[in-house]
Design a protein around this motif. Structure first.
Motif, short mmCIF file in Angstrom:
data_model
loop_
_atom_site.label_atom_id
_atom_site.label_comp_id
_atom_site.label_asym_id
_atom_site.label_seq_id
_atom_site.Cartn_x
_atom_site.Cartn_y
_atom_site.Cartn_z
N ALA A 1 22.10 -20.36 35.40
CA ALA A 1 23.52 -20.07 35.58
C ALA A 1 24.03 -20.70 36.88
CB ALA A 1 23.77 -18.56 35.59
N TYR A 2 23.21 -20.65 37.91
CA TYR A 2 23.55 -21.28 39.20
C TYR A 2 23.71 -22.79 39.01
CZ TYR A 2 22.86 -23.21 43.87
OH TYR A 2 22.98 -23.92 45.02
N PHE A 3 22.75 -23.42 38.32
CA PHE A 3 22.83 -24.87 38.07
C PHE A 3 24.07 -25.23 37.25
CE2 PHE A 3 17.96 -25.35 38.52
CZ PHE A 3 18.08 -25.65 39.87
N LEU A 4 24.41 -24.38 36.27
CA LEU A 4 25.61 -24.63 35.46
C LEU A 4 26.86 -24.57 36.33
CD1 LEU A 4 24.77 -22.72 32.17
CD2 LEU A 4 25.21 -25.17 32.39
N GLN A 5 26.89 -23.62 37.28
CA GLN A 5 28.03 -23.53 38.19
C GLN A 5 28.13 -24.80 39.05
OE1 GLN A 5 27.09 -19.82 40.18
NE2 GLN A 5 28.77 -18.80 39.13
N GLY B 1 24.01 -34.78 29.17
CA GLY B 1 22.67 -34.20 29.11
C GLY B 1 22.38 -33.09 30.11
N HIS B 2 23.43 -32.55 30.73
CA HIS B 2 23.21 -31.49 31.73
C HIS B 2 22.62 -30.22 31.11
CE1 HIS B 2 25.01 -33.71 34.97
NE2 HIS B 2 26.17 -33.83 34.34
N LEU B 3 23.11 -29.83 29.93
CA LEU B 3 22.58 -28.62 29.30
C LEU B 3 21.10 -28.77 29.00
CD1 LEU B 3 25.30 -27.32 26.78
CD2 LEU B 3 24.85 -26.60 29.12
N ALA B 4 20.72 -29.91 28.43
CA ALA B 4 19.32 -30.15 28.09
C ALA B 4 18.45 -30.18 29.36
CB ALA B 4 19.18 -31.46 27.33
N GLU B 5 18.96 -30.83 30.41
CA GLU B 5 18.22 -30.93 31.67
C GLU B 5 17.98 -29.55 32.28
OE1 GLU B 5 19.16 -32.16 36.27
OE2 GLU B 5 20.44 -33.00 34.71
N ILE B 6 19.02 -28.72 32.31
CA ILE B 6 18.91 -27.37 32.88
C ILE B 6 17.96 -26.51 32.04
CG2 ILE B 6 20.19 -25.24 33.34
CD1 ILE B 6 22.57 -27.11 34.17
N PRO C 1 15.54 -12.96 56.77
CA PRO C 1 15.06 -14.31 56.44
C PRO C 1 15.27 -14.67 54.97
CG PRO C 1 13.37 -13.08 57.63
CD PRO C 1 14.50 -12.13 57.33
N MET C 2 15.16 -13.68 54.08
CA MET C 2 15.37 -13.96 52.66
C MET C 2 16.83 -14.38 52.43
SD MET C 2 12.49 -13.55 51.29
CE MET C 2 12.55 -13.22 49.54
N GLY C 3 17.74 -13.71 53.10
CA GLY C 3 19.15 -14.06 52.99
C GLY C 3 19.40 -15.47 53.48
N MET C 4 18.76 -15.85 54.57
CA MET C 4 18.92 -17.19 55.13
C MET C 4 18.41 -18.25 54.15
SD MET C 4 20.44 -16.85 57.95
CE MET C 4 20.15 -18.24 59.05
N MET C 5 17.28 -17.98 53.50
CA MET C 5 16.74 -18.95 52.54
C MET C 5 17.72 -19.13 51.39
SD MET C 5 12.69 -18.45 52.14
CE MET C 5 12.31 -16.82 52.73
N GLY C 6 18.32 -18.03 50.94
CA GLY C 6 19.26 -18.09 49.84
C GLY C 6 20.49 -18.89 50.17
N MET C 7 20.87 -18.89 51.45
CA MET C 7 22.08 -19.57 51.88
C MET C 7 21.94 -21.09 51.78
SD MET C 7 24.22 -17.21 52.78
CE MET C 7 25.36 -17.64 54.08
N GLY C 8 20.70 -21.59 51.83
CA GLY C 8 20.48 -23.03 51.89
C GLY C 8 20.73 -23.76 50.58
N GLY C 9 20.94 -23.07 49.49
CA GLY C 9 21.10 -23.74 48.21
C GLY C 9 19.74 -24.16 47.65
N MET C 10 19.73 -25.11 46.72
CA MET C 10 18.49 -25.47 46.06
C MET C 10 17.84 -26.77 46.51
SD MET C 10 17.28 -23.21 44.37
CE MET C 10 16.35 -23.13 42.88
N PRO C 11 18.43 -27.60 47.35
CA PRO C 11 17.80 -28.90 47.60
C PRO C 11 16.47 -28.78 48.33
CG PRO C 11 19.67 -28.59 49.06
CD PRO C 11 19.64 -27.41 48.11
#
Length: 121
Positions: A107-111, A68-73, A18-28
């Motif tokens: 790092a994920y958000f920067l990608q 402003g992406h760097l500041a936001e992240i 289940p943890m793997g499945m949650m990770g697959m969904g991304g961040m939304p």
């Protein structure tokens, strides 16, 4: 002994599934709580770390900094982002400073932002 080992491994896999499945969904949306929990736990641990990454200079100059992406992240992940020296060809060292989990999420958000802007090409 062999049978017990297999049973233990099976349970471990079930737990990880289940943890793997949650990770697959991304961040939304739904994973916002997981994100906040990871931030909280890394902040409580008080472990401060640095993650050094290389990003295309063009991406930083044309998208991540002016929009402003760097500041936001940095704000969202509660970390510090420092621009380091330029590295040939056309890259720049970027240092993420904060909790281990917070740095990883940043790092994920920067990608994600890099993909949205064509990776700086």
């Amino acid at each position: 002994g062999g049978m017990m080992g297999m049973g233990g491994m099976g349970m471990g896999m079930d737990f990880m599934g289940p943890m793997g499945m949650m990770g697959m969904g991304g961040m939304p949306g739904g994973n916002e709580q997981i994100f906040k929990a990871a931030l909280q736990s890394s902040m409580m641990a008080g472990s401060n770390s640095q993650l050094h990454i290389l990003l295309p200079n063009k991406l930083l100059q044309k998208a991540l900094i002016p929009q402003g992406h760097l500041a936001e992240i940095a704000n969202k992940c509660q970390i510090r982002i420092d621009l380091g020296q330029e590295v040939q060809p056309d890259l720049r060292q970027v240092t993420l400073s904060g909790g281990v989990a917070a740095n990883a999420v940043a790092a994920y958000f920067l990608q994600e932002r890099a993909l949205q802007h064509g990776g700086g090409s």
